[in-house]
Design a protein around this motif. Structure first.
Motif, PDB file in Angstrom:
ATOM      1  N   SER A  34     -51.722  14.729 -16.327  1.00  0.00           N
ATOM      2  CA  SER A  34     -51.237  15.796 -15.446  1.00  0.00           C
ATOM      3  C   SER A  34     -50.164  15.264 -14.504  1.00  0.00           C
ATOM      4  O   SER A  34     -49.129  15.907 -14.285  1.00  0.00           O
ATOM      5  N   VAL A  41     -53.899  20.715 -14.780  1.00  0.00           N
ATOM      6  CA  VAL A  41     -54.940  20.235 -15.694  1.00  0.00           C
ATOM      7  C   VAL A  41     -55.148  21.230 -16.839  1.00  0.00           C
ATOM      8  O   VAL A  41     -55.382  20.838 -17.985  1.00  0.00           O
ATOM      9  N   SER A  42     -55.060  22.525 -16.533  1.00  0.00           N
ATOM     10  CA  SER A  42     -55.217  23.540 -17.576  1.00  0.00           C
ATOM     11  C   SER A  42     -54.145  23.400 -18.653  1.00  0.00           C
ATOM     12  O   SER A  42     -54.414  23.562 -19.851  1.00  0.00           O
ATOM     13  N   SER A  45     -55.015  20.553 -20.908  1.00  0.00           N
ATOM     14  CA  SER A  45     -56.070  20.900 -21.870  1.00  0.00           C
ATOM     15  C   SER A  45     -55.486  21.604 -23.098  1.00  0.00           C
ATOM     16  O   SER A  45     -56.062  21.542 -24.183  1.00  0.00           O
ATOM     17  N   TRP A 237     -64.125  19.970 -21.835  1.00  0.00           N
ATOM     18  CA  TRP A 237     -64.470  20.412 -20.486  1.00  0.00           C
ATOM     19  C   TRP A 237     -65.632  19.679 -19.824  1.00  0.00           C
ATOM     20  O   TRP A 237     -65.941  19.943 -18.655  1.00  0.00           O
ATOM     21  N   GLU A 240     -64.857  18.073 -16.404  1.00  0.00           N
ATOM     22  CA  GLU A 240     -64.553  19.109 -15.429  1.00  0.00           C
ATOM     23  C   GLU A 240     -65.793  19.931 -15.090  1.00  0.00           C
ATOM     24  O   GLU A 240     -65.991  20.340 -13.942  1.00  0.00           O
ATOM     25  N   GLU A 243     -67.968  17.922 -12.727  1.00  0.00           N
ATOM     26  CA  GLU A 243     -67.411  17.817 -11.372  1.00  0.00           C
ATOM     27  C   GLU A 243     -67.370  19.172 -10.670  1.00  0.00           C
ATOM     28  O   GLU A 243     -67.784  19.300  -9.514  1.00  0.00           O
ATOM     29  N   GLY A 244     -66.895  20.207 -11.388  1.00  0.00           N
ATOM     30  CA  GLY A 244     -66.680  21.502 -10.754  1.00  0.00           C
ATOM     31  C   GLY A 244     -67.910  22.393 -10.687  1.00  0.00           C
ATOM     32  O   GLY A 244     -68.086  23.152  -9.731  1.00  0.00           O
ATOM     33  N   GLU A 250     -66.012  12.338  -9.701  1.00  0.00           N
ATOM     34  CA  GLU A 250     -65.123  12.273 -10.867  1.00  0.00           C
ATOM     35  C   GLU A 250     -65.551  11.173 -11.832  1.00  0.00           C
ATOM     36  O   GLU A 250     -65.576  11.378 -13.046  1.00  0.00           O
ATOM     37  N   SER A 361     -59.796  27.960 -21.420  1.00  0.00           N
ATOM     38  CA  SER A 361     -58.867  27.779 -20.293  1.00  0.00           C
ATOM     39  C   SER A 361     -58.656  29.101 -19.556  1.00  0.00           C
ATOM     40  O   SER A 361     -58.645  29.151 -18.321  1.00  0.00           O
ATOM     41  N   ILE A 369     -65.531  27.705 -14.193  1.00  0.00           N
ATOM     42  CA  ILE A 369     -65.867  26.673 -15.164  1.00  0.00           C
ATOM     43  C   ILE A 369     -67.185  26.955 -15.883  1.00  0.00           C
ATOM     44  O   ILE A 369     -67.397  26.528 -17.014  1.00  0.00           O
TER      45      ILE A 369
END
Length: 399
Positions: A34, A41-42, A45, A237, A240, A243-244, A250, A361, A369
């Motif tokens: 990124s 980030v999207s 992906s 994913w 992510e 984390e999300g 991370e 996405s 997410i």
């Protein structure tokens, strides 16, 4: 007598050991890529979708080339094609050029698949299912090792691009090695006398009907899509999501890929032992998605770190090897032109590589997410329904 293709299989499996790393190398370097390309980030992906585009394009001709030219040149060409992706991705700063390199990786993947699976089935005809699924073992080992390699590079201040460069060296070595290895003769089911004998001794089977590419074949092709989708969601994913959605750091979130890959490795080792002797491929295609669905449900409602690790391991355990088994079932139903028929399943898998990152996405951007989990649960249910139908048709045709 020792199988003359054992040394050849070492090179074939080595390719998929490295492919296991390539499958998650974009997800594992999302932040780095990124920043390198100066995109979100999207958008990074979507490079996974680019790989799927390359696979899809190549599969319309790679299978036919494999049947006509032989497995060896197709596999070697795939190995050398990967060099463009592995060297180009960390060097360029242009996102669109990176997208083109990702398409090249898809082309290489298709060449490997169209040559390797038929070659293994022809080299080990008595253990075709195990030989095919064993590919997934090496994919899982590679995927398990990559996060540790990336952590090592980061901890020692080494440029993250070496995770790409090391693989490029290994692919070059593997391709050169395979040039000097023997390959089995292409078997396209062309022995008319054997076919005639089989028909005469299976009159009852013929009365029940023959498999149709527009019925059984199409359903197996769709299973190729769903089995790939189940896996791609997590490869794309999982860090992510950790984390999300779950709230991990991370570093810990990236390590979830290792738990997932370890589960996949255990699954494949079990399947290698059990397949053909104790369990049929179609049974696995029914049972695995059911258990995966339960694990996803638990992951959705319980966010405890230990539970997350267990569920991630179980998801690797019960989604691994499904695509390889779909290929085996396809060759079981349609024995002629294996390179071509397996390419149809691979096309569906490529479509999953393209569509799943795009769909998820969009879901992540518009809802959150957590929708990656919901999407994969729907795919798991669809997988079970399709596999049950194929199981029913198999009993009807091959009883």
């Amino acid at each position: 007598m020792k199988n003359p293709y054992l040394k050849t299989s070492i090179g074939l499996y080595l390719n998929y050991f490295m492919l296991g790393m390539i499958n998650i190398i974009i997800a594992s370097n999302m932040g780095n890529l990124s920043r390198l390309y100066d995109v979100s980030v999207s958008q990074v992906s979507l490079l996974v979708s680019a790989i799927g585009i390359g696979k899809l394009v190549a599969l319309f001709f790679a299978g036919r080339l494999s049947d006509k030219l032989g497995r060896k040149p197709i596999i070697i060409a795939g190995g050398f094609l990967y060099l463009l992706f592995l060297i180009g991705m960390p060097i360029t700063t242009n996102y669109y050029l990176a997208f083109a390199f990702a398409i090249t990786a898809g082309l290489a993947n298709s060449f490997l698949d169209s040559g390797t699976y038929p070659a293994l089935i022809e080299a080990f005809p008595k253990n075709a299912s195990s030989a095919s699924v064993f590919v997934k073992a090496f994919v899982s080992i590679g995927a398990t090792i990559l996060p540790f390699l990336i952590s090592f590079l980061a901890a020692n201040g080494i440029f993250w691009g070496w995770s790409f460069f090391i693989l490029s060296i290994l692919y070059a070595v593997s391709a050169i090695y395979l040039i000097f290895m023997p390959f089995p003769k292409v078997d396209n089911g062309g022995d008319d006398k054997l076919e005639e004998k089989a028909e005469l001794t299976s009159e009852k089977q013929l009365m029940r009907g023959k498999p149709s590419m527009w019925r059984e074949g199409l359903v197996i092709i769709v299973i190729g899509f769903t089995s790939t989708a189940l896996f791609v969601v997590w490869q794309t994913w999982l860090p992510e999501l950790g984390e999300g959605f779950i709230g991990l750091s991370e570093k810990t979130a990236v390590q979830l890929l290792s738990y997932f890959s370890i589960g996949a490795l255990v699954s494949v080792l079990l399947l290698t032992v059990l397949l053909d002797k104790f369990i049929k491929p179609i049974t696995v295609l029914v049972v695995y998605p059911i258990i995966a669905f339960v694990a996803m449900l638990a992951l959705f409602f319980v966010k405890s770190h230990p539970i997350v690790m267990v569920c991630t391991f179980l998801l690797g355990l019960f989604t691994a090897g499904l695509f390889q088994l779909a290929l085996t079932v396809m060759t079981d139903f349609f024995r002629k032109n294996k390179g071509t028929t397996t390419s149809y399943v691979n096309i569906a898998g490529s479509a999953a590589f393209i569509l799943v990152p795009i769909i998820t996405s969009s879901l992540v951007d518009s809802i959150g997410i957590s929708m990656t989990l919901v999407f994969d649960m729907v795919i798991a249910v669809l997988s079970v329904v399709l596999a049950l139908y194929i199981s029913y048709r198999r009993k009807k045709i091959f009883s």
